[in-house]
Design a protein around this motif. Structure first.
Motif, PDB file in Angstrom:
ATOM      1  N   PHE A 211       2.251  60.828  45.542  1.00 32.59           N
ATOM      2  CA  PHE A 211       2.103  59.690  44.636  1.00 32.59           C
ATOM      3  C   PHE A 211       2.868  58.483  45.162  1.00 32.59           C
ATOM      4  N   ASP A 212       4.064  58.715  45.702  1.00 34.10           N
ATOM      5  CA  ASP A 212       4.845  57.607  46.258  1.00 34.10           C
ATOM      6  C   ASP A 212       4.063  56.881  47.345  1.00 34.10           C
ATOM      7  N   VAL A 213       3.426  57.647  48.221  1.00 36.84           N
ATOM      8  CA  VAL A 213       2.641  57.032  49.295  1.00 36.84           C
ATOM      9  C   VAL A 213       1.456  56.269  48.720  1.00 36.84           C
ATOM     10  N   LEU A 214       0.681  56.923  47.863  1.00 35.44           N
ATOM     11  CA  LEU A 214      -0.516  56.276  47.320  1.00 35.44           C
ATOM     12  C   LEU A 214      -0.167  55.020  46.523  1.00 35.44           C
ATOM     13  N   SER A 215       0.844  55.120  45.665  1.00 30.91           N
ATOM     14  CA  SER A 215       1.192  53.957  44.838  1.00 30.91           C
ATOM     15  C   SER A 215       1.763  52.825  45.688  1.00 30.91           C
ATOM     16  N   THR A 216       2.510  53.171  46.736  1.00 28.64           N
ATOM     17  CA  THR A 216       3.026  52.133  47.630  1.00 28.64           C
ATOM     18  C   THR A 216       1.886  51.426  48.338  1.00 28.64           C
ATOM     19  N   LEU A 217       0.871  52.185  48.743  1.00 29.20           N
ATOM     20  CA  LEU A 217      -0.266  51.563  49.424  1.00 29.20           C
ATOM     21  C   LEU A 217      -1.102  50.701  48.481  1.00 29.20           C
ATOM     22  N   THR A 218      -1.002  50.903  47.173  1.00 29.78           N
ATOM     23  CA  THR A 218      -1.699  49.988  46.259  1.00 29.78           C
ATOM     24  C   THR A 218      -1.014  48.628  46.257  1.00 29.78           C
ATOM     25  N   GLU A 219       0.278  48.620  46.591  1.00 32.19           N
ATOM     26  CA  GLU A 219       1.049  47.374  46.617  1.00 32.19           C
ATOM     27  C   GLU A 219       1.028  46.708  47.988  1.00 32.19           C
ATOM     28  N   ARG A 220       1.038  47.516  49.048  1.00 31.23           N
ATOM     29  CA  ARG A 220       1.174  47.009  50.410  1.00 31.23           C
ATOM     30  C   ARG A 220       0.234  47.721  51.353  1.00 31.23           C
ATOM     31  N   GLU A 221      -1.045  47.577  51.138  1.00 35.68           N
ATOM     32  CA  GLU A 221      -2.012  48.239  52.005  1.00 35.68           C
ATOM     33  C   GLU A 221      -1.960  47.615  53.391  1.00 35.68           C
ATOM     34  N   GLY A 222      -2.165  48.462  54.399  1.00 32.46           N
ATOM     35  CA  GLY A 222      -2.181  47.991  55.774  1.00 32.46           C
ATOM     36  C   GLY A 222      -0.829  48.077  56.465  1.00 32.46           C
ATOM     37  N   ILE A 223       0.185  48.645  55.790  1.00 31.64           N
ATOM     38  CA  ILE A 223       1.486  48.793  56.436  1.00 31.64           C
ATOM     39  C   ILE A 223       1.450  49.976  57.396  1.00 31.64           C
ATOM     40  N   THR A 224       2.407  50.005  58.299  1.00 29.01           N
ATOM     41  CA  THR A 224       2.505  51.116  59.258  1.00 29.01           C
ATOM     42  C   THR A 224       3.278  52.269  58.618  1.00 29.01           C
ATOM     43  N   GLN A 225       3.229  53.418  59.289  1.00 34.61           N
ATOM     44  CA  GLN A 225       3.996  54.571  58.808  1.00 34.61           C
ATOM     45  C   GLN A 225       5.487  54.269  58.815  1.00 34.61           C
ATOM     46  N   GLN A 226       5.942  53.517  59.816  1.00 37.38           N
ATOM     47  CA  GLN A 226       7.360  53.156  59.887  1.00 37.38           C
ATOM     48  C   GLN A 226       7.742  52.297  58.677  1.00 37.38           C
ATOM     49  N   GLU A 227       6.915  51.302  58.363  1.00 36.36           N
ATOM     50  CA  GLU A 227       7.199  50.450  57.192  1.00 36.36           C
ATOM     51  C   GLU A 227       7.158  51.270  55.904  1.00 36.36           C
ATOM     52  N   LEU A 228       6.211  52.193  55.822  1.00 35.80           N
ATOM     53  CA  LEU A 228       6.110  53.055  54.646  1.00 35.80           C
ATOM     54  C   LEU A 228       7.361  53.916  54.507  1.00 35.80           C
ATOM     55  N   ALA A 229       7.821  54.476  55.608  1.00 30.90           N
ATOM     56  CA  ALA A 229       9.029  55.309  55.589  1.00 30.90           C
ATOM     57  C   ALA A 229      10.228  54.492  55.105  1.00 30.90           C
ATOM     58  N   GLU A 230      10.343  53.268  55.585  1.00 26.59           N
ATOM     59  CA  GLU A 230      11.453  52.403  55.164  1.00 26.59           C
ATOM     60  C   GLU A 230      11.376  52.088  53.674  1.00 26.59           C
ATOM     61  N   ARG A 231      10.190  51.826  53.175  1.00 21.92           N
ATOM     62  CA  ARG A 231      10.025  51.513  51.744  1.00 21.92           C
ATOM     63  C   ARG A 231      10.334  52.725  50.873  1.00 21.92           C
ATOM     64  N   LEU A 232      10.053  53.925  51.376  1.00 19.53           N
ATOM     65  CA  LEU A 232      10.266  55.146  50.590  1.00 19.53           C
ATOM     66  C   LEU A 232      11.628  55.794  50.854  1.00 19.53           C
ATOM     67  N   TYR A 233      12.415  55.204  51.772  1.00 23.61           N
ATOM     68  CA  TYR A 233      13.738  55.745  52.119  1.00 23.61           C
ATOM     69  C   TYR A 233      13.660  57.183  52.643  1.00 23.61           C
ATOM     70  N   VAL A 234      12.675  57.422  53.502  1.00 25.41           N
ATOM     71  CA  VAL A 234      12.530  58.730  54.144  1.00 25.41           C
ATOM     72  C   VAL A 234      12.330  58.501  55.641  1.00 25.41           C
ATOM     73  N   THR A 235      12.296  59.595  56.394  1.00 25.99           N
ATOM     74  CA  THR A 235      12.097  59.457  57.840  1.00 25.99           C
ATOM     75  C   THR A 235      10.612  59.275  58.152  1.00 25.99           C
ATOM     76  N   LYS A 236      10.360  58.709  59.321  1.00 23.94           N
ATOM     77  CA  LYS A 236       8.977  58.537  59.767  1.00 23.94           C
ATOM     78  C   LYS A 236       8.292  59.888  59.912  1.00 23.94           C
ATOM     79  N   GLY A 237       9.053  60.913  60.319  1.00 27.87           N
ATOM     80  CA  GLY A 237       8.505  62.259  60.438  1.00 27.87           C
ATOM     81  C   GLY A 237       8.016  62.799  59.099  1.00 27.87           C
ATOM     82  N   ASN A 238       8.780  62.565  58.033  1.00 23.60           N
ATOM     83  CA  ASN A 238       8.348  62.990  56.693  1.00 23.60           C
ATOM     84  C   ASN A 238       7.041  62.315  56.308  1.00 23.60           C
ATOM     85  N   VAL A 239       6.957  61.015  56.580  1.00 22.58           N
ATOM     86  CA  VAL A 239       5.763  60.257  56.224  1.00 22.58           C
ATOM     87  C   VAL A 239       4.572  60.705  57.059  1.00 22.58           C
ATOM     88  N   SER A 240       4.801  61.010  58.314  1.00 19.99           N
ATOM     89  CA  SER A 240       3.712  61.389  59.203  1.00 19.99           C
ATOM     90  C   SER A 240       2.962  62.614  58.687  1.00 19.99           C
TER      91      SER A 240
END
Length: 168
Positions: free
Chosen positions: A43-72
């Motif tokens: 849900f965190d990923v999906l809801s974040t993408l409703t706000e900031r679609e087109g971001i990279t996995q690195q940007e998503l990881a930073e917004r969610l305060y997790v590692t890029k590996g977790n997001v991947s």
């Protein structure tokens, strides 16, 4: 009992209430989202993408305060479920822009509606003045936490040693 000890007890008691409340809120929201076959991280990923679609996995990881590996791994599973797509970014062969599919957007919107309904039936029953005061206190505490994080980091952004007040 001295005033300092009483103040310390009140701080710990308040801290523990906050921690327990956070755990209770997390469990309740997890239950709400499970009805939609969503986990909180999904849900965190999906809801974040409703706000900031087109971001990279690195940007998503930073917004969610997790590692890029977790997001991947999470994005891999969401993509396999047809909820998210990765699109190449011109001029960057290592990063991809993340976008919701129609199915992903619909599920995100259902999750956001479930979250809103839960918040309204719980926090929403408090008087507006209490909500405003709670927000004021939480923002002040957030600012203190941010300063503390900065104080514990060296100039290169790496976590520094935690300093004991006795050492200063």
């Amino acid at each position: 009992m001295t005033e300092g000890v009483q103040q310390g007890d009140a701080l710990i008691r308040t801290w523990l209430r906050f921690v327990r409340m956070n755990q209770r809120l997390y469990a309740a929201m997890n239950q709400e989202l499970r009805r939609l076959d969503l986990s909180i991280p999904q849900f965190d990923v999906l809801s974040t993408l409703t706000e900031r679609e087109g971001i990279t996995q690195q940007e998503l990881a930073e917004r969610l305060y997790v590692t890029k590996g977790n997001v991947s791994g999470l994005v891999d599973r969401l993509a396999a479920s047809g909820l998210v797509v990765r699109q190449p970014i011109a001029g960057d062969r290592r990063s991809y822009a993340l976008h919701l599919t129609e199915k992903g957007l619909a599920l995100a919107e259902r999750g956001i509606a479930a979250q809103r309904a839960y918040v309204e039936r719980t926090l929403g029953v408090l008087p507006h003045t209490d909500i405003a005061e709670l927000e004021r206190v939480l923002l002040a505490w957030r600012d203190i936490l941010r300063r503390d994080e900065e104080d514990r980091s060296d100039p290169a952004g790496r976590p520094g040693r935690i300093r004991s007040p006795a050492a200063e």
